[in-house]
Write a protein that holds these residues in place. Structure first.
Motif, PDB file in Angstrom:
ATOM      1  N   ASP A  55     -25.841 -10.304  26.070  1.00  0.00           N
ATOM      2  CA  ASP A  55     -24.588 -10.257  26.797  1.00  0.00           C
ATOM      3  C   ASP A  55     -24.671 -11.359  27.840  1.00  0.00           C
ATOM      4  N   VAL A  56     -23.607 -12.135  27.928  1.00  0.00           N
ATOM      5  CA  VAL A  56     -23.582 -13.293  28.811  1.00  0.00           C
ATOM      6  C   VAL A  56     -22.589 -13.008  29.927  1.00  0.00           C
ATOM      7  N   ASN A  57     -23.035 -13.183  31.159  1.00  0.00           N
ATOM      8  CA  ASN A  57     -22.206 -12.873  32.322  1.00  0.00           C
ATOM      9  C   ASN A  57     -20.859 -13.586  32.228  1.00  0.00           C
ATOM     10  N   ALA A  58     -19.788 -12.791  32.228  1.00  0.00           N
ATOM     11  CA  ALA A  58     -18.423 -13.316  32.202  1.00  0.00           C
ATOM     12  C   ALA A  58     -17.613 -12.679  33.322  1.00  0.00           C
ATOM     13  N   THR A  59     -18.310 -12.356  34.424  1.00  0.00           N
ATOM     14  CA  THR A  59     -17.648 -11.791  35.596  1.00  0.00           C
ATOM     15  C   THR A  59     -17.048 -12.939  36.388  1.00  0.00           C
ATOM     16  N   GLN A  60     -15.764 -12.806  36.747  1.00  0.00           N
ATOM     17  CA  GLN A  60     -15.127 -13.897  37.489  1.00  0.00           C
ATOM     18  C   GLN A  60     -15.946 -14.252  38.708  1.00  0.00           C
ATOM     19  N   PRO A  61     -16.152 -15.537  38.975  1.00  0.00           N
ATOM     20  CA  PRO A  61     -15.400 -16.695  38.514  1.00  0.00           C
ATOM     21  C   PRO A  61     -15.890 -17.292  37.192  1.00  0.00           C
ATOM     22  N   LEU A  62     -16.921 -16.696  36.563  1.00  0.00           N
ATOM     23  CA  LEU A  62     -17.400 -17.233  35.287  1.00  0.00           C
ATOM     24  C   LEU A  62     -16.390 -16.958  34.174  1.00  0.00           C
ATOM     25  N   ILE A  63     -16.261 -17.912  33.272  1.00  0.00           N
ATOM     26  CA  ILE A  63     -15.372 -17.801  32.124  1.00  0.00           C
ATOM     27  C   ILE A  63     -16.168 -18.215  30.895  1.00  0.00           C
ATOM     28  N   LEU A  64     -16.108 -17.387  29.841  1.00  0.00           N
ATOM     29  CA  LEU A  64     -16.772 -17.731  28.593  1.00  0.00           C
ATOM     30  C   LEU A  64     -15.731 -17.995  27.518  1.00  0.00           C
ATOM     31  N   ALA A  65     -16.114 -18.761  26.519  1.00  0.00           N
ATOM     32  CA  ALA A  65     -15.188 -19.108  25.441  1.00  0.00           C
ATOM     33  C   ALA A  65     -15.893 -19.054  24.094  1.00  0.00           C
ATOM     34  N   ASP A  66     -15.115 -18.763  23.067  1.00  0.00           N
ATOM     35  CA  ASP A  66     -15.603 -18.803  21.696  1.00  0.00           C
ATOM     36  C   ASP A  66     -14.455 -19.276  20.818  1.00  0.00           C
ATOM     37  N   ASP A  67     -14.794 -19.983  19.745  1.00  0.00           N
ATOM     38  CA  ASP A  67     -13.736 -20.522  18.891  1.00  0.00           C
ATOM     39  C   ASP A  67     -13.582 -19.701  17.622  1.00  0.00           C
ATOM     40  N   TRP A  68     -12.403 -19.825  17.014  1.00  0.00           N
ATOM     41  CA  TRP A  68     -12.149 -19.215  15.718  1.00  0.00           C
ATOM     42  C   TRP A  68     -11.155 -20.065  14.945  1.00  0.00           C
ATOM     43  N   GLN A  69     -11.241 -19.969  13.632  1.00  0.00           N
ATOM     44  CA  GLN A  69     -10.272 -20.650  12.781  1.00  0.00           C
ATOM     45  C   GLN A  69      -9.295 -19.604  12.270  1.00  0.00           C
ATOM     46  N   CYS A  70      -8.021 -19.832  12.519  1.00  0.00           N
ATOM     47  CA  CYS A  70      -6.966 -18.915  12.124  1.00  0.00           C
ATOM     48  C   CYS A  70      -6.889 -18.828  10.609  1.00  0.00           C
ATOM     49  N   SER A  71      -6.872 -17.600  10.078  1.00  0.00           N
ATOM     50  CA  SER A  71      -6.819 -17.400   8.633  1.00  0.00           C
ATOM     51  C   SER A  71      -5.408 -17.090   8.135  1.00  0.00           C
ATOM     52  N   GLN A  72      -4.487 -16.819   9.070  1.00  0.00           N
ATOM     53  CA  GLN A  72      -3.129 -16.452   8.662  1.00  0.00           C
ATOM     54  C   GLN A  72      -2.162 -16.763   9.798  1.00  0.00           C
ATOM     55  N   THR A  73      -1.069 -17.422   9.504  1.00  0.00           N
ATOM     56  CA  THR A  73      -0.058 -17.722  10.510  1.00  0.00           C
ATOM     57  C   THR A  73       0.609 -16.428  10.972  1.00  0.00           C
ATOM     58  N   GLY A  74       0.807 -16.308  12.279  1.00  0.00           N
ATOM     59  CA  GLY A  74       1.501 -15.134  12.816  1.00  0.00           C
ATOM     60  C   GLY A  74       1.174 -14.906  14.272  1.00  0.00           C
ATOM     61  N   VAL A  75       1.858 -13.925  14.853  1.00  0.00           N
ATOM     62  CA  VAL A  75       1.681 -13.560  16.254  1.00  0.00           C
ATOM     63  C   VAL A  75       0.345 -12.846  16.426  1.00  0.00           C
ATOM     64  N   ILE A  76      -0.390 -13.204  17.470  1.00  0.00           N
ATOM     65  CA  ILE A  76      -1.612 -12.468  17.813  1.00  0.00           C
ATOM     66  C   ILE A  76      -1.179 -11.155  18.446  1.00  0.00           C
ATOM     67  N   THR A  77      -1.537 -10.045  17.798  1.00  0.00           N
ATOM     68  CA  THR A  77      -1.113  -8.728  18.274  1.00  0.00           C
ATOM     69  C   THR A  77      -2.216  -7.979  18.996  1.00  0.00           C
ATOM     70  N   ASP A  78      -3.466  -8.210  18.624  1.00  0.00           N
ATOM     71  CA  ASP A  78      -4.604  -7.488  19.208  1.00  0.00           C
ATOM     72  C   ASP A  78      -5.744  -8.463  19.457  1.00  0.00           C
ATOM     73  N   ILE A  79      -6.551  -8.150  20.459  1.00  0.00           N
ATOM     74  CA  ILE A  79      -7.797  -8.876  20.712  1.00  0.00           C
ATOM     75  C   ILE A  79      -8.884  -7.831  20.892  1.00  0.00           C
ATOM     76  N   HIS A  80      -9.979  -7.961  20.143  1.00  0.00           N
ATOM     77  CA  HIS A  80     -11.092  -7.019  20.189  1.00  0.00           C
ATOM     78  C   HIS A  80     -12.362  -7.790  20.526  1.00  0.00           C
ATOM     79  N   PHE A  81     -13.126  -7.287  21.479  1.00  0.00           N
ATOM     80  CA  PHE A  81     -14.374  -7.950  21.860  1.00  0.00           C
ATOM     81  C   PHE A  81     -15.329  -6.903  22.404  1.00  0.00           C
ATOM     82  N   TRP A  82     -16.591  -7.280  22.550  1.00  0.00           N
ATOM     83  CA  TRP A  82     -17.639  -6.358  22.968  1.00  0.00           C
ATOM     84  C   TRP A  82     -18.328  -6.893  24.212  1.00  0.00           C
ATOM     85  N   GLY A  83     -18.799  -5.968  25.045  1.00  0.00           N
ATOM     86  CA  GLY A  83     -19.507  -6.364  26.252  1.00  0.00           C
ATOM     87  C   GLY A  83     -20.246  -5.190  26.854  1.00  0.00           C
TER      88      GLY A  83
END
Length: 155
Positions: free
Chosen positions: A2-30
Motif C-alpha cells: 500500500d502506497v501512501n496516498a494521503t493528501q497532499p500525496l497523489i498517486l496515479a495508475d493508467d488503464w486502456q479503455c476497452s469500451q466507449t462509454g460513460v464511467i459509472t463506477d470506480i473501484h480501488f483497494w487500500g
C-alpha cells in the motif's frame, strides 16, 4: 504494497479503455498504515477522495522511459465510498514522500466503491475505446498527522 496516498500525496495508475462509454463506477483497494491483521489499529476516517482522470503522455525512450499523467480531463471530490473489507493478508507500506518502507505493516485492506457517478456529478466522463487514461487518487482524512491511507498496488 500500500502506497501512501494521503493528501497532499497523489498517486496515479493508467488503464486502456476497452469500451466507449460513460464511467459509472470506480473501484480501488487500500488500507491504513500500522493497522493489524484483526482490522483493529490506526484506522482513520476518510472525509473524501479526490479523483481525477488525465490524458496519457506516452513514454519517449530513452529520454522519457515511462508514460505519465497528462492534462486533467475531469476532477471530482467524492464523500466516503462504500467500503468492503477483504480477507486478511500481510501487507507492506511505502511512503514515496519519505522513502519509508515497512514490511509486514498491516493485515487488512478494504475495497472502496464509488458507484453511480453520473448521478453525483454534473460532468460525467465519456471514455473512448482504445485510449489510455490515468486515474489519480488522493484521500482526505480526518487526522493526517496520526493516520495515513494507502492505495494498494500489486508488486
Amino acid at each position: 504494497w500500500d502506497v501512501n496516498a494521503t493528501q497532499p500525496l497523489i498517486l496515479a495508475d493508467d488503464w486502456q479503455c476497452s469500451q466507449t462509454g460513460v464511467i459509472t463506477d470506480i473501484h480501488f483497494w487500500g488500507s491504513w498504515r500500522d493497522m493489524n491483521g484483526n482490522g483493529i489499529g490506526d484506522v482513520g476516517q476518510i472525509l473524501s477522495f479526490v479523483i481525477s482522470i488525465h490524458a496519457d503522455i506516452p513514454a519517449n525512450p530513452p529520454m522519457v522511459p515511462y508514460s505519465r499523467p497528462g492534462p486533467t480531463l475531469r476532477e471530482w471530490e467524492f464523500g466516503p465510498a462504500v467500503v468492503a473489507i477483504d480477507p486478511p493478508t500481510l501487507e507492506a507500506w511505502y511512503d514515496p514522500a519519505t522513502g519509508l518502507v515497512v514490511p509486514n505493516d498491516h493485515g487488512s485492506y478494504f475495497q472502496y466503491n464509488i458507484v453511480d457517478i453520473p448521478s453525483m456529478v454534473p460532468d460525467p466522463f465519456v471514455q473512448q475505446q482504445g485510449t489510455i487514461y490515468w486515474l489519480n487518487i488522493s484521500a482526505i482524512v480526518q487526522d493526517p498527522g496520526n493516520t495515513q491511507w494507502g492505495w494498494k498496488s500489486v508488486a
